[in-house]
Scaffold this active site. Structure first.
Site, mmCIF file in Angstrom:
data_model
loop_
_atom_site.group_PDB
_atom_site.id
_atom_site.type_symbol
_atom_site.label_atom_id
_atom_site.label_comp_id
_atom_site.label_asym_id
_atom_site.label_seq_id
_atom_site.Cartn_x
_atom_site.Cartn_y
_atom_site.Cartn_z
ATOM 1 N N PRO A 182 0.837 -1.184 -0.034
ATOM 2 C CA PRO A 182 0.157 -0.062 0.100
ATOM 3 C C PRO A 182 0.817 1.341 -0.081
ATOM 4 O O PRO A 182 1.938 1.286 0.577
ATOM 5 C CB PRO A 182 -0.632 -0.234 1.403
ATOM 6 C CG PRO A 182 -0.640 -1.560 1.747
ATOM 7 C CD PRO A 182 0.546 -2.156 1.173
ATOM 8 N N ASP A 183 0.384 2.335 -0.603
ATOM 9 C CA ASP A 183 0.934 3.630 -0.539
ATOM 10 C C ASP A 183 0.732 4.177 1.141
ATOM 11 O O ASP A 183 0.206 3.550 1.594
ATOM 12 C CB ASP A 183 0.800 4.517 -1.501
ATOM 13 C CG ASP A 183 -0.914 4.883 -1.650
ATOM 14 O OD1 ASP A 183 -1.476 4.746 -0.567
ATOM 15 O OD2 ASP A 183 -1.200 5.685 -2.340
ATOM 16 N N PHE A 184 1.226 5.379 1.158
ATOM 17 C CA PHE A 184 1.294 5.814 2.491
ATOM 18 C C PHE A 184 -0.086 6.742 2.776
ATOM 19 O O PHE A 184 -0.606 6.529 3.859
ATOM 20 C CB PHE A 184 2.515 6.732 3.054
ATOM 21 C CG PHE A 184 3.568 5.949 3.068
ATOM 22 C CD1 PHE A 184 3.833 5.140 4.267
ATOM 23 C CD2 PHE A 184 4.672 5.545 2.331
ATOM 24 C CE1 PHE A 184 4.920 4.555 4.881
ATOM 25 C CE2 PHE A 184 5.791 4.812 2.413
ATOM 26 C CZ PHE A 184 5.988 4.240 3.859
ATOM 27 N N ARG A 185 -0.367 7.387 2.028
ATOM 28 C CA ARG A 185 -1.505 8.474 2.112
ATOM 29 C C ARG A 185 -2.902 8.329 1.685
ATOM 30 O O ARG A 185 -3.562 9.079 1.836
ATOM 31 C CB ARG A 185 -1.023 9.975 1.655
ATOM 32 C CG ARG A 185 0.518 10.112 2.145
ATOM 33 C CD ARG A 185 1.121 11.545 1.829
ATOM 34 N NE ARG A 185 2.440 11.741 2.389
ATOM 35 C CZ ARG A 185 2.646 12.534 3.548
ATOM 36 N NH1 ARG A 185 1.711 12.599 4.168
ATOM 37 N NH2 ARG A 185 3.983 12.419 3.748
ATOM 38 N N ASN A 223 11.204 5.273 -1.725
ATOM 39 C CA ASN A 223 10.829 3.996 -1.345
ATOM 40 C C ASN A 223 11.833 3.419 -0.530
ATOM 41 O O ASN A 223 12.871 3.472 -0.595
ATOM 42 C CB ASN A 223 10.282 3.213 -2.598
ATOM 43 C CG ASN A 223 9.173 3.955 -3.224
ATOM 44 O OD1 ASN A 223 8.329 4.692 -2.613
ATOM 45 N ND2 ASN A 223 8.977 3.409 -4.450
ATOM 46 N N ASP A 274 11.659 -0.009 -0.012
ATOM 47 C CA ASP A 274 11.261 -1.498 -0.281
ATOM 48 C C ASP A 274 12.566 -2.018 -1.031
ATOM 49 O O ASP A 274 12.564 -3.386 -1.151
ATOM 50 C CB ASP A 274 9.991 -1.589 -1.009
ATOM 51 C CG ASP A 274 9.793 -0.611 -2.032
ATOM 52 O OD1 ASP A 274 10.665 -0.700 -2.972
ATOM 53 O OD2 ASP A 274 8.857 -0.533 -2.512
ATOM 54 N N HIS A 309 15.323 7.969 1.345
ATOM 55 C CA HIS A 309 14.798 7.853 2.664
ATOM 56 C C HIS A 309 15.235 6.590 3.281
ATOM 57 O O HIS A 309 14.824 5.934 4.396
ATOM 58 C CB HIS A 309 13.398 7.983 2.805
ATOM 59 C CG HIS A 309 12.746 9.252 2.127
ATOM 60 N ND1 HIS A 309 11.347 9.411 1.683
ATOM 61 C CD2 HIS A 309 13.371 10.597 2.280
ATOM 62 C CE1 HIS A 309 11.330 10.753 1.479
ATOM 63 N NE2 HIS A 309 12.342 11.484 1.650
ATOM 64 N N ASN A 366 1.281 9.875 -12.771
ATOM 65 C CA ASN A 366 0.713 9.827 -11.238
ATOM 66 C C ASN A 366 -0.854 9.831 -11.480
ATOM 67 O O ASN A 366 -1.517 10.124 -12.376
ATOM 68 C CB ASN A 366 1.126 11.062 -10.760
ATOM 69 C CG ASN A 366 1.426 11.009 -9.068
ATOM 70 O OD1 ASN A 366 1.981 10.035 -8.556
ATOM 71 N ND2 ASN A 366 0.704 11.743 -8.502
#
Length: 281
Positions: free
Chosen positions: A13-16, A87, A89, A106, A203
């Site tokens: 899943p994405d974050f937002r 990401n 991952d 990050h 996007n």
């Protein structure tokens, strides 16, 4: 430049995204706010929620997406200068990109350190604790150990700034995929390319437009630029292109326009067969 949206089709899943994003799923942990799971101050007081999230995101649970393989295709053709990813991952490297071609802005799960004495620990040490539902402690001083993921309140890796200064002035086409362009300073990188450099946003929604905070940060960092995207129909548009949709659909359409659609599908199929072969060993 890419964000969590390029990994959604892998099952991450994405974050937002409301309801389905990781931040929404973290509500059950009773955090003061969802972002606290990536707060170094909160982690020091209660590392449990992050460990539960780490178990979900740990390398090996998911495979690369067509978007990851498109970046590998760019690399194979000698066209990829660098992949700057938000990401954690590590799917870019799992798709075959060499580590030198990736800047994990990050951080990621490739390494881990004690937050007290900075002693390095193996990923297996972290994995054993995370999957045993235990807290990961340092074998040297007893402090808390976490993967080298950048939390709120921590500095981005030196390599991020080093490659930013080197790569963005040399960029002749910027692809931005699957990101909300909310987190700084990553979001301001879109203004670090030369004024003549075309920029393409692939996007699900329009992001990164206008001057506002992005323009201010760009000027503070000395990045120049106009302070965000200016798309067709807006005054001043001359280089920015918007593709609204999933990143996988976007890269497949782009590959078709370039005459690379068979190359991309062959790359995906070859890696899929390799993954199935590995799973049988």
């Amino acid at each position: 430049m890419c964000g969590a949206g390029i990994s959604v089709s892998a099952g991450i899943p994405d974050f937002r995204t409301p309801g389905t994003g990781l931040y929404s799923q973290l509500e059950r942990f009773g955090l003061p706010e969802p972002e606290a799971v990536f707060s170094i101050k909160f982690f020091k007081n209660n590392p449990k929620p992050f460990h539960m999230l780490a178990r979900e995101l740990f390398p090996g649970n998911y495979g690369p997406t067509p978007t990851h393989y498109f970046m590998k295709l760019l690399h194979n053709k000698g066209l990829l200068l660098r992949c700057f990813t938000q990401n954690i991952d590590s799917l870019e490297c799992l798709a075959g990109l060499p580590k030198a071609a990736v800047v994990a802005a990050h951080g990621n799960f490739d390494s881990a350190h004690c937050i007290k004495c900075d002693h390095e620990h193996s990923l297996d040490h972290v994995k054993q604790a995370v999957f045993s539902d235990e807290i990961c402690y340092c074998t040297k001083c007893g402090g808390l150990v976490k993967p080298d993921i950048v939390f709120f309140g921590e500095q981005l890796p030196d390599r991020f700034y080093e490659q930013m200064d080197q790569d963005f002035p040399a960029c002749d086409l910027l692809l931005v995929m699957g990101t909300s362009l909310v987190v700084q300073p990553f979001a301001s990188l879109i203004d670090a390319v030369p004024e003549h450099c075309p920029r393409v946003l692939i996007n699900r929604e329009r992001v990164g437009e206008g001057t506002g905070t992005m323009g201010i940060l760009s000027r503070m960092l000395g990045l120049g630029g106009s302070g965000g995207f200016v798309f067709e129909g807006d005054e001043g548009c001359y280089r920015d292109v918007l593709y609204l949709g999933d990143s996988d659909d976007g890269v497949r359409d782009l590959a078709q326009l370039l005459g690379w659609d068979k190359d991309l599908e062959d790359l995906i199929a070859d890696n899929s067969r390799a993954e199935k072969s590995d799973s049988k060993l």
